[in-house]
Write a protein that holds these residues in place. Sequence first.
Motif, PDB file in Angstrom:
ATOM      1  N   CYS A   1      -0.995  11.512   6.004  1.00 19.09           N
ATOM      2  CA  CYS A   1      -2.301  10.775   5.701  1.00 19.09           C
ATOM      3  C   CYS A   1      -2.135   9.523   6.241  1.00 19.09           C
ATOM      4  O   CYS A   1      -1.290   8.775   6.336  1.00 19.09           O
ATOM      5  N   ASN A   2      -3.205   8.799   6.794  1.00 18.08           N
ATOM      6  CA  ASN A   2      -3.151   7.545   7.127  1.00 18.08           C
ATOM      7  C   ASN A   2      -4.660   6.587   6.803  1.00 18.08           C
ATOM      8  O   ASN A   2      -5.368   7.329   6.670  1.00 18.08           O
ATOM      9  N   ILE A   3      -4.080   5.501   6.580  1.00 17.04           N
ATOM     10  CA  ILE A   3      -5.490   4.583   6.226  1.00 17.04           C
ATOM     11  C   ILE A   3      -5.291   3.456   7.245  1.00 17.04           C
ATOM     12  O   ILE A   3      -4.285   2.886   7.506  1.00 17.04           O
ATOM     13  N   ARG A   4      -6.609   2.961   7.479  1.00 12.97           N
ATOM     14  CA  ARG A   4      -6.516   1.625   8.305  1.00 12.97           C
ATOM     15  C   ARG A   4      -7.435   0.737   7.639  1.00 12.97           C
ATOM     16  O   ARG A   4      -8.454   1.002   7.464  1.00 12.97           O
TER      17      ARG A   4
ATOM     18  N   VAL B   1       0.913  -1.170   0.226  1.00 17.02           N
ATOM     19  CA  VAL B   1       0.011  -0.009  -0.113  1.00 17.02           C
ATOM     20  C   VAL B   1       0.898   1.217   0.037  1.00 17.02           C
ATOM     21  O   VAL B   1       1.778   1.212   0.660  1.00 17.02           O
ATOM     22  N   ARG B   2       0.839   2.159  -0.802  1.00 18.99           N
ATOM     23  CA  ARG B   2       1.496   3.315  -1.016  1.00 18.99           C
ATOM     24  C   ARG B   2       0.400   4.652  -0.960  1.00 18.99           C
ATOM     25  O   ARG B   2      -0.484   4.528  -1.581  1.00 18.99           O
ATOM     26  N   LEU B   3       0.894   5.652  -0.033  1.00 20.02           N
ATOM     27  CA  LEU B   3       0.023   6.876   0.205  1.00 20.02           C
ATOM     28  C   LEU B   3       0.749   7.937  -0.397  1.00 20.02           C
ATOM     29  O   LEU B   3       1.841   8.118   0.163  1.00 20.02           O
ATOM     30  N   VAL B   4       0.348   8.789  -1.374  1.00 20.63           N
ATOM     31  CA  VAL B   4       1.190  10.007  -1.736  1.00 20.63           C
ATOM     32  C   VAL B   4       0.164  11.181  -1.423  1.00 20.63           C
ATOM     33  O   VAL B   4      -0.977  11.151  -1.632  1.00 20.63           O
ATOM     34  N   GLU B   5       0.821  11.868  -0.584  1.00 24.04           N
ATOM     35  CA  GLU B   5       0.159  13.324  -0.128  1.00 24.04           C
ATOM     36  C   GLU B   5       0.588  14.357  -1.169  1.00 24.04           C
ATOM     37  O   GLU B   5       1.813  14.454  -1.523  1.00 24.04           O
ATOM     38  N   SER B   6      -0.198  15.653  -1.183  1.00 24.17           N
ATOM     39  CA  SER B   6       0.311  16.855  -1.876  1.00 24.17           C
ATOM     40  C   SER B   6      -0.592  17.871  -1.194  1.00 24.17           C
ATOM     41  O   SER B   6      -1.639  17.706  -0.482  1.00 24.17           O
ATOM     42  N   GLY B   7      -0.198  19.034  -1.451  1.00 32.48           N
ATOM     43  CA  GLY B   7      -0.755  20.238  -1.126  1.00 32.48           C
ATOM     44  C   GLY B   7      -0.301  20.983  -0.164  1.00 32.48           C
ATOM     45  O   GLY B   7      -0.948  22.153   0.417  1.00 32.48           O
ATOM     46  N   GLY B   8       0.805  20.619   0.716  1.00 34.64           N
ATOM     47  CA  GLY B   8       1.407  21.406   1.771  1.00 34.64           C
ATOM     48  C   GLY B   8       2.097  22.614   1.151  1.00 34.64           C
ATOM     49  O   GLY B   8       2.046  22.943  -0.100  1.00 34.64           O
ATOM     50  N   GLY B   9       2.523  23.587   2.171  1.00 35.99           N
ATOM     51  CA  GLY B   9       3.250  24.869   1.781  1.00 35.99           C
ATOM     52  C   GLY B   9       3.129  25.809   2.793  1.00 35.99           C
ATOM     53  O   GLY B   9       2.888  25.507   4.074  1.00 35.99           O
TER      54      GLY B   9
ATOM     55  N   GLY C   1       4.501  12.164   4.555  1.00 32.73           N
ATOM     56  CA  GLY C   1       4.082  13.612   5.300  1.00 32.73           C
ATOM     57  C   GLY C   1       4.330  14.722   4.326  1.00 32.73           C
ATOM     58  O   GLY C   1       5.167  14.700   3.524  1.00 32.73           O
ATOM     59  N   THR C   2       3.480  15.791   4.686  1.00 33.96           N
ATOM     60  CA  THR C   2       3.773  17.083   3.761  1.00 33.96           C
ATOM     61  C   THR C   2       3.945  18.245   4.826  1.00 33.96           C
ATOM     62  O   THR C   2       3.032  18.356   5.547  1.00 33.96           O
ATOM     63  N   GLN C   3       4.847  19.306   4.527  1.00 30.61           N
ATOM     64  CA  GLN C   3       4.795  20.369   5.558  1.00 30.61           C
ATOM     65  C   GLN C   3       3.843  21.549   5.177  1.00 30.61           C
ATOM     66  O   GLN C   3       3.755  21.875   4.366  1.00 30.61           O
ATOM     67  N   VAL C   4       3.387  21.832   6.336  1.00 31.39           N
ATOM     68  CA  VAL C   4       2.409  23.020   6.235  1.00 31.39           C
ATOM     69  C   VAL C   4       3.264  24.017   7.437  1.00 31.39           C
ATOM     70  O   VAL C   4       3.260  23.652   8.659  1.00 31.39           O
TER      71      VAL C   4
ATOM     72  N   TRP D   1      -6.085  12.194   9.048  1.00 35.34           N
ATOM     73  CA  TRP D   1      -5.004  12.946   8.811  1.00 35.34           C
ATOM     74  C   TRP D   1      -4.455  13.240  10.236  1.00 35.34           C
ATOM     75  O   TRP D   1      -5.143  13.617  11.089  1.00 35.34           O
ATOM     76  N   TYR D   2      -3.118  13.027  10.458  1.00 34.74           N
ATOM     77  CA  TYR D   2      -2.401  13.584  11.609  1.00 34.74           C
ATOM     78  C   TYR D   2      -1.478  14.658  11.244  1.00 34.74           C
ATOM     79  O   TYR D   2      -1.279  15.054  10.307  1.00 34.74           O
ATOM     80  N   ARG D   3      -0.960  15.136  12.535  1.00 35.35           N
ATOM     81  CA  ARG D   3       0.037  16.029  12.254  1.00 35.35           C
ATOM     82  C   ARG D   3       1.045  16.021  13.314  1.00 35.35           C
ATOM     83  O   ARG D   3       0.778  15.700  14.482  1.00 35.35           O
ATOM     84  N   GLN D   4       2.190  16.669  13.207  1.00 32.63           N
ATOM     85  CA  GLN D   4       3.240  16.503  14.095  1.00 32.63           C
ATOM     86  C   GLN D   4       4.178  17.947  14.171  1.00 32.63           C
ATOM     87  O   GLN D   4       4.542  18.406  13.032  1.00 32.63           O
ATOM     88  N   ALA D   5       3.884  18.689  15.199  1.00 32.49           N
ATOM     89  CA  ALA D   5       4.624  20.125  15.387  1.00 32.49           C
ATOM     90  C   ALA D   5       6.078  19.517  15.634  1.00 32.49           C
ATOM     91  O   ALA D   5       6.022  18.517  16.378  1.00 32.49           O
ATOM     92  N   PRO D   6       6.949  20.538  15.614  1.00 28.82           N
ATOM     93  CA  PRO D   6       8.280  20.507  16.042  1.00 28.82           C
ATOM     94  C   PRO D   6       8.543  20.317  17.582  1.00 28.82           C
ATOM     95  O   PRO D   6       7.801  20.888  18.205  1.00 28.82           O
ATOM     96  N   GLY D   7       9.105  19.201  18.040  1.00 29.34           N
ATOM     97  CA  GLY D   7       8.878  18.799  19.441  1.00 29.34           C
ATOM     98  C   GLY D   7       7.868  18.411  20.081  1.00 29.34           C
ATOM     99  O   GLY D   7       7.904  18.011  21.176  1.00 29.34           O
ATOM    100  N   LYS D   8       7.017  17.825  19.562  1.00 29.97           N
ATOM    101  CA  LYS D   8       5.576  17.589  19.982  1.00 29.97           C
ATOM    102  C   LYS D   8       5.194  16.134  19.249  1.00 29.97           C
ATOM    103  O   LYS D   8       5.593  15.695  18.349  1.00 29.97           O
TER     104      LYS D   8
END
Length: 119
Positions: free
Chosen positions: A93-96, A2-10, A112-115, A36-43
Amino acid sequence: QVRLVESGGGLVQPGGSLKLSCAASGSIYRINTMAWYRQAPGKERELVSVIARDDSTNYADSVKGRFTISRDNRAVSLQMNSLKPEDTGVYYCNIRGQRWFGDYTSDYWGQGTQVTVSS
Protein backbone atom coordinates in the motif's frame (compact mmCIF):
# COMPACT_ATOMS: atom_id res chain seq x y z
CA GLN A 1 4.39 9.60 11.91
CA VAL A 2 2.31 7.99 9.17
CA ARG A 3 1.58 4.29 9.50
CA LEU A 4 -0.06 2.05 6.91
CA VAL A 5 -1.42 -1.36 7.87
CA GLU A 6 -2.37 -3.84 5.18
CA SER A 7 -4.52 -6.94 5.40
CA GLY A 8 -6.20 -9.49 3.17
CA GLY A 9 -3.38 -11.35 1.46
CA GLY A 10 -3.19 -15.11 1.26
CA LEU A 11 -3.21 -18.18 -0.93
CA VAL A 12 -5.87 -18.51 -3.62
CA GLN A 13 -6.41 -20.78 -6.61
CA PRO A 14 -6.30 -19.39 -10.16
CA GLY A 15 -9.59 -17.74 -11.00
CA GLY A 16 -10.26 -16.90 -7.38
CA SER A 17 -10.65 -13.56 -5.63
CA LEU A 18 -9.02 -11.64 -2.81
CA LYS A 19 -9.58 -8.22 -1.32
CA LEU A 20 -6.68 -6.24 0.08
CA SER A 21 -7.26 -3.42 2.55
CA CYS A 22 -4.99 -0.71 3.88
CA ALA A 23 -5.69 1.75 6.67
CA ALA A 24 -3.60 4.84 7.34
CA SER A 25 -3.09 6.38 10.74
CA GLY A 26 -1.03 9.18 12.20
CA SER A 27 -0.54 12.77 11.20
CA ILE A 28 -1.80 13.25 7.65
CA TYR A 29 -2.87 16.65 6.41
CA ARG A 30 -3.50 15.84 2.77
CA ILE A 31 -3.53 12.64 0.76
CA ASN A 32 -2.88 13.21 -2.94
CA THR A 33 -3.01 9.62 -4.16
CA MET A 34 -3.43 6.15 -2.73
CA ALA A 35 -2.04 3.18 -4.59
CA TRP A 36 -1.14 -0.48 -4.62
CA TYR A 37 2.20 -1.77 -5.86
CA ARG A 38 3.44 -5.32 -6.10
CA GLN A 39 6.77 -7.05 -6.30
CA ALA A 40 7.19 -10.54 -7.67
CA PRO A 41 10.27 -12.61 -6.82
CA GLY A 42 13.26 -11.42 -8.80
CA LYS A 43 11.39 -8.48 -10.28
CA GLU A 44 11.14 -4.77 -9.57
CA ARG A 45 8.24 -3.26 -7.70
CA GLU A 46 5.50 -2.20 -10.11
CA LEU A 47 2.43 -0.02 -9.88
CA VAL A 48 -0.79 -2.03 -9.90
CA SER A 49 -3.38 0.69 -9.43
CA VAL A 50 -3.72 4.27 -8.18
CA ILE A 51 -6.67 6.42 -7.10
CA ALA A 52 -6.55 10.20 -6.86
CA ARG A 53 -8.39 12.69 -4.66
CA ASP A 54 -11.09 13.08 -7.31
CA ASP A 55 -11.50 9.27 -7.37
CA SER A 56 -10.01 8.97 -10.84
CA THR A 57 -8.21 5.65 -11.22
CA ASN A 58 -5.48 4.03 -13.26
CA TYR A 59 -4.56 0.39 -13.62
CA ALA A 60 -1.66 -1.58 -14.98
CA ASP A 61 -2.61 -3.14 -18.30
CA SER A 62 -2.13 -6.60 -16.82
CA VAL A 63 -4.91 -6.10 -14.25
CA LYS A 64 -7.45 -3.97 -16.14
CA GLY A 65 -10.91 -5.46 -15.96
CA ARG A 66 -9.95 -7.76 -13.09
CA PHE A 67 -8.91 -5.46 -10.25
CA THR A 68 -10.82 -2.56 -8.72
CA ILE A 69 -9.33 0.07 -6.42
CA SER A 70 -11.46 2.13 -4.06
CA ARG A 71 -10.89 4.56 -1.22
CA ASP A 72 -12.77 5.76 1.83
CA ASN A 73 -11.20 8.59 3.77
CA ARG A 74 -7.88 7.14 4.96
CA ALA A 75 -8.46 3.61 3.73
CA VAL A 76 -7.82 2.07 0.35
CA SER A 77 -8.87 -1.35 -0.93
CA LEU A 78 -8.04 -3.51 -3.91
CA GLN A 79 -10.60 -6.06 -5.06
CA MET A 80 -8.82 -8.69 -7.13
CA ASN A 81 -10.86 -11.07 -9.26
CA SER A 82 -9.95 -13.73 -11.80
CA LEU A 83 -6.53 -14.04 -10.22
CA LYS A 84 -3.70 -15.56 -12.22
CA PRO A 85 -0.42 -17.14 -11.09
CA GLU A 86 1.41 -14.11 -12.48
CA ASP A 87 -0.41 -11.94 -9.92
CA THR A 88 1.67 -13.60 -7.21
CA GLY A 89 3.83 -11.24 -5.21
CA VAL A 90 4.07 -8.98 -2.22
CA TYR A 91 1.52 -6.18 -2.44
CA TYR A 92 2.34 -2.82 -0.90
CA CYS A 93 0.00 0.00 0.00
CA ASN A 94 1.25 3.50 -0.82
CA ILE A 95 0.11 6.98 0.12
CA ARG A 96 1.53 10.14 -1.37
CA GLY A 97 0.78 13.28 0.57
CA GLN A 98 1.71 15.83 3.21
CA ARG A 99 1.80 15.51 6.98
CA TRP A 100 0.91 19.18 7.55
CA PHE A 101 0.14 22.36 5.62
CA GLY A 102 3.26 23.42 3.70
CA ASP A 103 4.99 20.07 4.15
CA TYR A 104 6.77 18.55 1.19
CA THR A 105 5.07 15.65 -0.55
CA SER A 106 6.30 12.23 0.52
CA ASP A 107 5.58 8.59 -0.14
CA TYR A 108 4.54 6.34 2.71
CA TRP A 109 4.51 2.56 2.51
CA GLY A 110 2.91 -0.36 4.24
CA GLN A 111 4.85 -3.44 5.27
CA GLY A 112 3.49 -5.54 2.42
CA THR A 113 1.15 -8.51 2.26
CA GLN A 114 1.81 -11.73 0.37
CA VAL A 115 -0.55 -12.83 -2.37
CA THR A 116 0.03 -16.29 -3.82
CA VAL A 117 -2.04 -17.60 -6.72
CA SER A 118 -1.46 -21.31 -7.15
CA SER A 119 -3.32 -24.55 -7.57
